[in-house]
Design a protein around this motif. Structure first.
Motif, PDB file in Angstrom:
ATOM      1  N   VAL A  73       9.571  49.115-142.670  1.00  0.00           N
ATOM      2  CA  VAL A  73      10.280  49.803-141.593  1.00  0.00           C
ATOM      3  C   VAL A  73       9.213  49.991-140.524  1.00  0.00           C
ATOM      4  CG1 VAL A  73       9.915  52.036-142.791  1.00  0.00           C
ATOM      5  CG2 VAL A  73      11.485  51.882-140.844  1.00  0.00           C
ATOM      6  N   CYS A  74       9.385  49.278-139.419  1.00  0.00           N
ATOM      7  CA  CYS A  74       8.353  49.231-138.377  1.00  0.00           C
ATOM      8  C   CYS A  74       9.035  49.335-137.013  1.00  0.00           C
ATOM      9  CB  CYS A  74       7.541  47.942-138.503  1.00  0.00           C
ATOM     10  SG  CYS A  74       6.116  47.876-137.401  1.00  0.00           S
ATOM     11  N   VAL A  75       9.192  50.558-136.543  1.00  0.00           N
ATOM     12  CA  VAL A  75       9.925  50.830-135.312  1.00  0.00           C
ATOM     13  C   VAL A  75       9.047  50.659-134.076  1.00  0.00           C
ATOM     14  CG1 VAL A  75      11.268  52.596-134.071  1.00  0.00           C
ATOM     15  CG2 VAL A  75      11.468  52.384-136.552  1.00  0.00           C
ATOM     16  N   CYS A  76       7.737  50.782-134.243  1.00  0.00           N
ATOM     17  CA  CYS A  76       6.827  50.721-133.098  1.00  0.00           C
ATOM     18  C   CYS A  76       5.812  49.589-133.230  1.00  0.00           C
ATOM     19  CB  CYS A  76       6.104  52.060-132.935  1.00  0.00           C
ATOM     20  SG  CYS A  76       7.191  53.479-132.716  1.00  0.00           S
ATOM     21  N   PRO A  77       6.267  48.351-133.377  1.00  0.00           N
ATOM     22  CA  PRO A  77       5.312  47.244-133.444  1.00  0.00           C
ATOM     23  C   PRO A  77       4.679  47.029-132.078  1.00  0.00           C
ATOM     24  CG  PRO A  77       7.533  46.386-133.283  1.00  0.00           C
ATOM     25  CD  PRO A  77       7.663  47.884-133.408  1.00  0.00           C
ATOM     26  N   SER A  78       3.451  46.562-132.068  1.00  0.00           N
ATOM     27  CA  SER A  78       2.733  46.343-130.818  1.00  0.00           C
ATOM     28  C   SER A  78       2.387  44.859-130.667  1.00  0.00           C
ATOM     29  CB  SER A  78       1.453  47.184-130.779  1.00  0.00           C
ATOM     30  OG  SER A  78       0.750  46.998-129.568  1.00  0.00           O
ATOM     31  N   GLY A  79       3.218  44.151-129.910  1.00  0.00           N
ATOM     32  CA  GLY A  79       2.926  42.762-129.616  1.00  0.00           C
ATOM     33  C   GLY A  79       3.305  41.771-130.688  1.00  0.00           C
ATOM     34  N   PHE A  80       4.078  42.157-131.701  1.00  0.00           N
ATOM     35  CA  PHE A  80       4.508  41.206-132.739  1.00  0.00           C
ATOM     36  C   PHE A  80       5.885  41.602-133.243  1.00  0.00           C
ATOM     37  CE2 PHE A  80       2.764  44.702-135.137  1.00  0.00           C
ATOM     38  CZ  PHE A  80       3.494  44.749-136.311  1.00  0.00           C
ATOM     39  N   ASP A  81       6.603  40.627-133.776  1.00  0.00           N
ATOM     40  CA  ASP A  81       7.924  40.856-134.356  1.00  0.00           C
ATOM     41  C   ASP A  81       7.766  40.923-135.874  1.00  0.00           C
ATOM     42  OD1 ASP A  81      10.492  40.871-135.283  1.00  0.00           O
ATOM     43  OD2 ASP A  81      11.194  39.232-134.013  1.00  0.00           O
ATOM     44  N   PRO A  82       7.953  42.105-136.479  1.00  0.00           N
ATOM     45  CA  PRO A  82       7.781  42.227-137.939  1.00  0.00           C
ATOM     46  C   PRO A  82       8.631  41.231-138.723  1.00  0.00           C
ATOM     47  CG  PRO A  82       7.971  44.393-136.936  1.00  0.00           C
ATOM     48  CD  PRO A  82       8.288  43.397-135.862  1.00  0.00           C
ATOM     49  N   GLY A 106       8.070  41.841-128.600  1.00  0.00           N
ATOM     50  CA  GLY A 106       8.085  40.498-128.046  1.00  0.00           C
ATOM     51  C   GLY A 106       6.716  39.981-127.640  1.00  0.00           C
ATOM     52  N   LYS A 107       6.608  38.674-127.544  1.00  0.00           N
ATOM     53  CA  LYS A 107       5.382  38.053-127.070  1.00  0.00           C
ATOM     54  C   LYS A 107       5.179  38.398-125.596  1.00  0.00           C
ATOM     55  CE  LYS A 107       5.283  34.122-130.255  1.00  0.00           C
ATOM     56  NZ  LYS A 107       5.282  32.644-130.392  1.00  0.00           N
ATOM     57  N   GLY A 108       3.926  38.519-125.230  1.00  0.00           N
ATOM     58  CA  GLY A 108       3.621  38.833-123.844  1.00  0.00           C
ATOM     59  C   GLY A 108       3.730  40.299-123.511  1.00  0.00           C
ATOM     60  N   THR A 109       3.952  41.145-124.522  1.00  0.00           N
ATOM     61  CA  THR A 109       4.029  42.585-124.268  1.00  0.00           C
ATOM     62  C   THR A 109       2.640  43.208-124.325  1.00  0.00           C
ATOM     63  OG1 THR A 109       4.571  42.881-126.619  1.00  0.00           O
ATOM     64  CG2 THR A 109       6.413  42.872-125.053  1.00  0.00           C
ATOM     65  N   ASN A 110       2.061  43.256-125.520  1.00  0.00           N
ATOM     66  CA  ASN A 110       0.746  43.888-125.675  1.00  0.00           C
ATOM     67  C   ASN A 110      -0.354  42.907-126.068  1.00  0.00           C
ATOM     68  OD1 ASN A 110       2.078  46.232-125.095  1.00  0.00           O
ATOM     69  ND2 ASN A 110       2.157  46.963-127.206  1.00  0.00           N
ATOM     70  N   HIS A 111       0.020  41.663-126.390  1.00  0.00           N
ATOM     71  CA  HIS A 111      -0.963  40.644-126.751  1.00  0.00           C
ATOM     72  C   HIS A 111      -0.744  39.383-125.922  1.00  0.00           C
ATOM     73  CE1 HIS A 111      -1.232  42.663-130.969  1.00  0.00           C
ATOM     74  NE2 HIS A 111      -2.077  43.203-130.113  1.00  0.00           N
ATOM     75  N   ALA A 112      -1.807  38.653-125.748  1.00  0.00           N
ATOM     76  CA  ALA A 112      -1.721  37.373-125.045  1.00  0.00           C
ATOM     77  C   ALA A 112      -2.116  36.261-126.001  1.00  0.00           C
ATOM     78  CB  ALA A 112      -2.637  37.363-123.822  1.00  0.00           C
ATOM     79  N   HIS A 113      -1.456  35.114-125.883  1.00  0.00           N
ATOM     80  CA  HIS A 113      -1.722  33.975-126.747  1.00  0.00           C
ATOM     81  C   HIS A 113      -1.955  32.734-125.899  1.00  0.00           C
ATOM     82  CE1 HIS A 113      -0.317  36.446-130.136  1.00  0.00           C
ATOM     83  NE2 HIS A 113       0.668  36.813-129.327  1.00  0.00           N
ATOM     84  N   GLU A 114      -2.607  31.759-126.500  1.00  0.00           N
ATOM     85  CA  GLU A 114      -2.895  30.530-125.780  1.00  0.00           C
ATOM     86  C   GLU A 114      -1.602  29.898-125.277  1.00  0.00           C
ATOM     87  OE1 GLU A 114      -5.180  26.239-126.484  1.00  0.00           O
ATOM     88  OE2 GLU A 114      -5.232  27.804-128.029  1.00  0.00           O
ATOM     89  N   GLY A 115      -1.590  29.549-123.997  1.00  0.00           N
ATOM     90  CA  GLY A 115      -0.400  28.956-123.395  1.00  0.00           C
ATOM     91  C   GLY A 115       0.455  29.955-122.653  1.00  0.00           C
TER      92      GLY A 115
END
Length: 422
Positions: free
Chosen positions: A259-268, A324-333
Motif C-alpha cells: 500500500v503505497c499512496v505517496c510514491p515519488s517518481g515511480f509507479d508501484p 508518473g515519470k517526469g515527476t520527481n525523477h529524470a531518466h535517459e531520453g
C-alpha cells in the motif's frame, strides 16, 4: 469487737462474691455478643475483599482488553498523554555537502537503529493526510494498493495488520485509537475505533476479508507506506521454521504486496513481483555500488531489529502522489527543460523517513516510509539555505555524479540555488 467486725466484713465478702458471679454471667453473655459482632465483621470484610478483588480483576481484564497481545513483537511503550493536534511533524534535514551512494549511506543518510515503539509517528497533519490518502486509494486502485498471487503473502499482511491494528495503535496512541470487544454470530471479535476519523475497522481480520482490503484499511488508518518483500522461491521446510532469518547471503527478495499512496517518481504497480535489483533499476550506481550489500543486508536482517534512514529531493509540485515519470525523477531520453525561476509556493524539500524490519512469523521484510514536505521558504528562513545549495551541488560531486540528473537537479537545481542564496 470481734463479732462486730465479723458482722461488718461478712456482708462485704458476700457482696464481692455475688458481684463476681454477676460479672462472670455478664461476661459470657457479652462475649457471645462480641463473637457474633466479630463474625459479622469478618464475613463483611471477606465479602468486601472478594468484591474488591473481582472489581480489580475486572479492571485488569478491561485494561488488558485495550489491546490484543502480540508476544512475538517487541513491547510497545505507551503514550497515554499523547496529543496529535499539538505535535509538530518530524523535521528531517538529511542533505549533506556530498552525496555518496553506499549501503551504509544509501541515498543520503546512514542506517540507524530504530526503537520499535517509534515504528510509526503521528503529528498534527494526521487528519488531513488520512483524508488525502482515502481519496488517492479510491481513485488510483492498483497503482497504490496491490498484492501478488504468492500464497505466502497473505499471512505476512495479516501478521502486520493484527499487530498494528490490534496492539500497536491502541497502545502507542490511546487518545487516537480505541479497541472495542464485540460479539457477532461468529463469536467474539475486536474492532478498532479511529477516534479522529470515527472510522471502525476489524482489529482481527476475518478469513473472508481479502488481503487487498486489509492493505487498503492500513492505508486509510496510518500515514505510512508499507511494502512487503518475500525471499524468492523460499520453500517452507521444518529446517527453516524455527530460524529468525535466512542465512544465505545471496538470497533475493521480491516485492509481493504494497500500500503505497505517496510514491515519488515511480509507479508501484510496475514493481510488483520484481527483485530488489529490478525495483532499483533506474537508480544510478545501484548495481555496482550497493546491490550485493543490499541483498546481504536483507538476508541477514534479524527478527526484532528495526532500522531507519532518510532521503531527500526537491520537488516543484505539492503532490504527495507522484507516480508518473517526469515527476520527481529524470531518466535517459526525457525531455528536460531548465527552470529560470521557481514558484516558491510550490517548491518543497521532500523527505522520506524509511524503516525496515522483519516480521517474526512469516519472516517477510516490511519496508515502510512516511513522506514529509517542507516548503523551500521554510528551509531558507531556518538559515539552512546555503547548506542545501551546497548539497545540490554535492549531488554531482559524490561517488555517483549521475544522481544530480536522476533527481532532476538539471531542471530545478540552478533556480533553487539562486533562491536559497538570494
Amino acid at each position: 469487737m470481734g463479732n462486730k467486725f465479723d458482722d461488718l466484713e461478712k456482708p462485704s465478702f458476700t457482696w464481692h462474691w455475688r458481684s463476681l458471679e454477676d460479672f462472670k454471667n455478664t461476661s459470657w453473655f457479652t462475649l457471645g455478643n462480641y463473637s457474633n459482632v466479630i463474625l459479622i465483621v469478618f464475613f463483611l470484610a471477606l465479602a468486601f475483599n472478594q468484591i474488591r478483588r473481582k472489581n480489580n480483576e475486572g479492571k485488569r481484564i478491561g485494561y488488558e482488553k485495550r489491546y490484543l497481545k502480540s508476544p512475538e513483537f517487541p513491547e510497545v511503550e505507551e503514550q497515554p498523554e499523547f496529543d496529535w493536534k499539538t505535535t509538530e511533524p518530524l523535521q528531517l534535514r538529511p542533505f549533506k555537502p556530498k552525496y555518496h551512494l553506499t549501503m551504509a549511506e544509501s541515498d543520503d543518510s546512514a542506517l540507524e537503529a530504530l526503537p520499535p515503539s517509534d515504528l510509526l509517528l503521528m503529528d498534527k497533519n494526521y487528519a488531513d493526510r488520512i483524508t488525502y490518502r482515502r481519496k488517492i486509494i479510491s481513485e488510483e486502485g492498483e497503482h497504490v494498493v496491490a498484492v501478488s498471487d504468492d500464497h505466502r503473502i497473505r499471512p505476512a499482511v495479516v501478521e502486520l495488520y493484527h499487530f498494528l491494528m490490534g496492539t500497536y495503535l491502541p497502545l502507542r496512541f490511546p487518545p487516537m485509537f480505541k479497541l472495542h470487544e464485540a460479539f457477532y454470530e461468529e463469536g467474539q471479535t475486536f474492532m478498532l475505533e479511529n477516534l479522529v476519523t470515527k472510522a471502525l475497522f476489524a482489529a482481527k481480520p476475518s478469513p473472508r476479508t481479502t488481503t487487498k482490503t486489509l492493505l487498503e484499511t492500513l492505508g486509510r488508518t496510518v500515514d505510512e507506506e508499507f511494502l512487503f518483500l518475500l525471499r524468492e522461491d523460499e520453500e517452507e521446510s521444518p529446517d527453516n521454521k524455527d530460524k529468525d532469518y535466512p542465512t544465505e547471503s545471496n538470497a533475493k527478495y521480491v516485492l509481493q504486496a504494497y500500500v503505497c499512496v505517496c510514491p515519488s517518481g515511480f509507479d508501484p504497480r510496475e514493481k510488483l513481483g520484481k527483485r530488489l535489483a529490478s525495483i532499483h533499476d533506474p537508480v544510478p550506481g545501484y548495481p555496482t555500488k550497493i546491490e550485493a550489500s543490499m541483498d546481504r543486508f536483507f538476508s541477514r536482517l534479524e527478527v526484532g531489529k528495526y532500522v531507519k534512514r532518510a532521503n531527500w529531493s526537491i520537488t516543484t509540485n505539492p503532490n504527495l502522489y507522484s507516480a508518473g515519470k517526469g515527476t520527481n525523477h529524470a531518466h535517459e531520453g526525457d525531455d528536460i527543460t531548465e527552470m529560470k525561476e521557481i514558484d516558491v509556493e510550490n517548491t518543497f524539500l521532500r523527505c522520506e523517513r524509511q524503516t525496515l524490519h522483519r516480521l517474526p512469523k512469516s519472516k517477510a521484510i516490511v519496508f515502510a516510509f512516511k513522506t514529509y514536505m517542507y516548503p523551500i521558504k521554510e528551509i531558507k528562513d531556518e538559515g539552512k539555505g546555503e547548506e542545501l545549495a551546497e548539497a545540490i551541488d554535492g549531488l554531482k560531486e559524490g561517488n555517483v555524479p549521475q544522481m544530480h540528473f536522476y533527481k532532476r537537479g538539471v531542471v530545478w537545481g540552478e533556480a533553487v540555488k539562486r533562491y536559497l542564496r538570494s
